[in-house]
Write an enzyme that holds these catalytic residues in place. Structure first.
Site, PDB file in Angstrom:
ATOM      1  N   ASP A 209       5.306   0.400   5.087  1.00 34.61           N
ATOM      2  CA  ASP A 209       5.581   1.600   5.401  1.00 34.61           C
ATOM      3  C   ASP A 209       4.341   2.297   5.647  1.00 34.61           C
ATOM      4  O   ASP A 209       3.315   1.881   5.496  1.00 34.61           O
ATOM      5  CB  ASP A 209       6.382   2.385   4.251  1.00 34.61           C
ATOM      6  CG  ASP A 209       5.511   2.280   2.876  1.00 34.61           C
ATOM      7  OD1 ASP A 209       5.624   1.387   2.176  1.00 34.61           O
ATOM      8  OD2 ASP A 209       4.989   3.216   2.470  1.00 34.61           O
ATOM      9  N   ASP A 211       2.303   5.718   4.375  1.00 35.69           N
ATOM     10  CA  ASP A 211       2.143   6.643   3.441  1.00 35.69           C
ATOM     11  C   ASP A 211       2.491   7.871   3.905  1.00 35.69           C
ATOM     12  O   ASP A 211       2.563   8.201   4.821  1.00 35.69           O
ATOM     13  CB  ASP A 211       0.756   6.499   2.626  1.00 35.69           C
ATOM     14  CG  ASP A 211       0.792   6.789   1.213  1.00 35.69           C
ATOM     15  OD1 ASP A 211       1.599   6.236   0.419  1.00 35.69           O
ATOM     16  OD2 ASP A 211      -0.263   7.432   0.733  1.00 35.69           O
TER      17      ASP A 211
END
Length: 289
Positions: A209, A211
């Site tokens: 992902d 941040d």
């Protein structure tokens, strides 16, 4: 020259290696307490591998409670010559998108609740962490990731945070300002302890992902992370197979193999016998001289 015995530390989503032949789970005791799980020992392409799920099978152990000293000690006792950590990470840079593998070469340690050294009162040592990963092993791991079909970035700075919470936006922006590329919760003190144990170490980070630094984008959610890390884990298992195929037939010595020659500072006559006993695996080479 000697044979390779590759320790694989599996991060989130990577709890076993299906390709291991004649695989057995083996319990290993250490003076530092129990490791995260038993060790899965077997061979791939004739190369011995020792696998340890960092969080335990089923992901039972949170980052701050991972007993990194016991994990590294157990892998050393099992005869590992080199360690490859495969870890879930978040991205701090737009070009490091979810699904990309990053073979990091630097760390910033922001953890604070963990035991960070095998050494202490009775035997003091100071190892250099200027270049915290093994370039030879990192290069082999990067090539194996590419052969497995992953998009790979070579080099990058990993910010190790304490967790278990994800970053605030202010923290995420701060880490970007420091020049960090990826963020995770487990590489420290793991990399430091590997260096103390004279084990060449490489870390392959699997981006799950971005941040939370991206403006106008929803913050990190565990459900999205889990979906991506499961896809990453399949590539991680293929990476291990490709690494086995690519290793040179014989392992030539690494400077890290003798790292403690210039690290121990306590005079031999002042060393605590109880501490030496605890370090029987970590300092085996030094104690046998």
């Amino acid at each position: 020259m000697s044979e390779w015995t590759i320790g694989i530390i599996g991060g989130s989503g990577l709890y076993e290696i299906d390709a291991l032949e004649d695989a057995q789970w083996i319990a290993v005791d250490t003076p530092w307490g129990p490791p995260s799980d038993e060790l899965l020992i077997g061979r791939i392409e004739g190369v011995k591998f020792v696998f340890l799920p960092r969080h335990g099978r089923g992901h039972r152990i949170p980052p701050s409670q991972v007993n990194a000293r016991a994990n590294i000690d157990a892998l050393k006792r099992a005869g590992c010559t080199d360690l490859v950590a495969i870890s879930a990470i978040g991205s701090l840079q737009e070009e490091l998108e979810p699904g990309r593998f990053v073979v990091v070469d630097q760390f910033i340690d922001r953890t604070f609740a963990r035991e960070k050294s095998f050494f202490g009162p009775g035997l003091v040592a100071h190892v250099s962490m200027a270049d915290p990963v093994c370039p030879r092993l990192s290069s082999l791991a990067a090539a194996a990731a590419e052969s497995a079909g992953a998009k790979v970035s070579k080099g990058g700075t990993y910010l190790a945070m304490e967790g278990p919470q994800f970053s605030s936006r202010a923290e995420s922006e701060l880490y970007r300002a420091w020049g960090c590329d990826v963020i995770g919760m487990t590489a420290m003190p793991e990399a430091k302890l590997a260096r103390e144990a004279e084990l060449p170490y490489a870390l392959v980070g699997m981006v799950t992902d971005y941040d939370c630094w991206r403006v106008g984008v929803e913050a990190v959610e565990v459900s999205a992370v889990i979906a991506q890390l499961m896809a990453n884990a399949d590539l991680g298992r293929k990476l291990v197979v490709e690494l086995a195929r690519a290793l040179p037939a014989e392992r030539s010595p690494s400077p890290i193999d003798t790292n403690l020659d210039t690290a121990l500072i306590t005079a031999p006559g002042a060393r605590d016998p109880a501490m030496l006993a605890k370090l029987d695996a970590v300092c085996r080479r030094m104690l046998q001289r």
